[in-house]
Design a protein around this motif. Structure first.
Motif, short mmCIF file in Angstrom:
data_model
loop_
_atom_site.label_atom_id
_atom_site.label_comp_id
_atom_site.label_asym_id
_atom_site.label_seq_id
_atom_site.Cartn_x
_atom_site.Cartn_y
_atom_site.Cartn_z
N ARG A 1 34.91 62.17 15.41
CA ARG A 1 36.52 61.87 15.97
C ARG A 1 37.05 62.86 16.50
O ARG A 1 38.39 62.77 17.01
N VAL A 2 36.33 63.94 16.71
CA VAL A 2 36.95 65.29 17.45
C VAL A 2 37.13 64.80 19.16
O VAL A 2 36.19 64.18 19.63
N VAL A 3 38.23 65.24 19.76
CA VAL A 3 38.70 64.55 20.87
C VAL A 3 38.48 65.94 21.95
O VAL A 3 39.14 66.96 21.55
N ALA A 4 37.63 65.73 23.17
CA ALA A 4 37.68 66.96 23.80
C ALA A 4 38.78 66.68 24.95
O ALA A 4 38.64 65.55 25.68
N CYS B 1 44.73 78.08 13.32
CA CYS B 1 44.17 78.39 12.26
C CYS B 1 43.59 79.67 12.25
O CYS B 1 43.02 80.27 13.04
N ASP B 2 43.69 80.36 10.97
CA ASP B 2 43.05 81.68 10.63
C ASP B 2 41.51 81.17 10.24
O ASP B 2 41.30 80.98 9.07
N GLY B 3 40.67 80.86 11.26
CA GLY B 3 39.24 80.34 11.05
C GLY B 3 38.96 79.97 12.18
O GLY B 3 38.93 80.47 13.47
N HIS B 4 37.98 79.03 12.23
CA HIS B 4 37.07 78.45 13.05
C HIS B 4 37.09 76.87 13.53
O HIS B 4 37.59 76.24 12.45
N GLY B 5 36.70 76.64 14.48
CA GLY B 5 36.44 75.19 14.85
C GLY B 5 35.00 74.74 15.10
O GLY B 5 34.37 74.39 14.22
N LEU B 6 34.99 74.67 16.54
CA LEU B 6 33.53 74.40 16.81
C LEU B 6 32.42 75.35 16.33
O LEU B 6 31.36 75.34 16.11
N ALA B 7 33.06 76.85 15.98
CA ALA B 7 32.03 77.80 15.78
C ALA B 7 31.74 77.82 14.41
O ALA B 7 32.28 78.72 13.79
N HIS B 8 31.11 76.65 14.01
CA HIS B 8 30.83 76.75 12.66
C HIS B 8 29.28 75.91 12.30
O HIS B 8 28.79 75.41 13.19
N ALA C 1 38.96 72.18 13.47
CA ALA C 1 38.61 70.80 13.73
C ALA C 1 39.13 69.84 12.92
O ALA C 1 39.43 68.90 13.05
N HIS C 2 38.95 70.23 11.35
CA HIS C 2 39.11 69.36 10.43
C HIS C 2 40.59 69.09 10.29
O HIS C 2 40.98 67.90 10.36
#
Length: 217
Positions: free
Chosen positions: A21-24, A105-112, A120-121
């Motif tokens: 469901r991630v939208v680019a 966010c203090d974190g990551h999206g795609l870099a996971h 992303a979540h």
């Protein structure tokens, strides 16, 4: 909303579902408001404080703050860390009176490892543009980054670009930017630089970190 996952298998199934469901999309070029999200833990690791702060992008003043005290919603499992924090952060977002245009966010999206980190979540669940700015990498390799502010290098994992290693201050260690939902990497990097006029980390992260730590003291 379905019950929160209790097993690693269930959590990975949720990741697989939501990742689709991630939208680019480019995302807003000049958002008026941005939110920083962070979570701090007490010494036992059994209590947490979640904070969301909304900043005016123009002057970086704080427009709204919401906090939640709670407990991690999931055990610590590498690659599934978001499941510990998302419920508390969503609860804090619900308490805001100013709705932000972008979540940082203090974190990551795609870099996971599974291409679906905290940014992303949260982006998919709120349908807000979102990205992560990490202090350290989670995955990926990169070529050396130039020493001056604004220099960047592609963060690559398994041959796939997953983010950027971005120098926010000349001569200071870079940060790791990765998109989450409804924003592209160029916009995310530009916004990170705009929000980091003096320090390595963007003000969204700095303020949210201070608020959630104060919450636990």
């Amino acid at each position: 909303m379905q019950p929160w996952p209790r097993t690693e298998e269930d959590a990975r199934a949720v990741q697989d579902l939501l990742r689709g469901r991630v939208v680019a999309a480019p995302g807003p070029a000049s958002p008026a408001t941005v939110a920083g999200l962070d979570v701090a833990y007490d010494d036992s690791g059994q209590r947490l404080g979640a904070a969301v702060v909304v900043l005016d992008t123009g002057d970086l003043s704080v427009l709204d703050t919401a906090v939640v005290r709670g407990r991690p919603a999931f055990p610590y499992v590498p690659g599934l860390f978001a499941f510990r924090e998302v419920p508390a952060l969503l609860a804090a977002l619900d308490r805001l009176t100013v709705r932000p245009e972008v979540l940082i966010c203090d974190g990551h999206g795609l870099a996971h490892p599974r291409r679906f980190g905290l940014a992303a979540h949260l982006g998919v669940l709120t349908d807000l543009p979102s990205f992560g700015v990490g202090k350290t990498r989670l995955v990926g390799e990169w070529e050396p980054v130039g020493a001056t502010r604004g220099s960047r290098s592609a963060l690559v994992d398994g041959g796939e670009p997953v983010g950027a290693v971005l120098r926010t201050q000349t001569g200071v260690k870079p940060v790791f930017v990765s998109v989450g939902h409804r924003i592209d990497l160029d916009h995310a990097c530009a916004l990170t630089l705009r929000l980091a006029p003096r320090y390595r980390l963007p003000e969204t992260t700095r303020v949210a970190d201070r608020v959630c730590r104060d919450l636990l003291t």
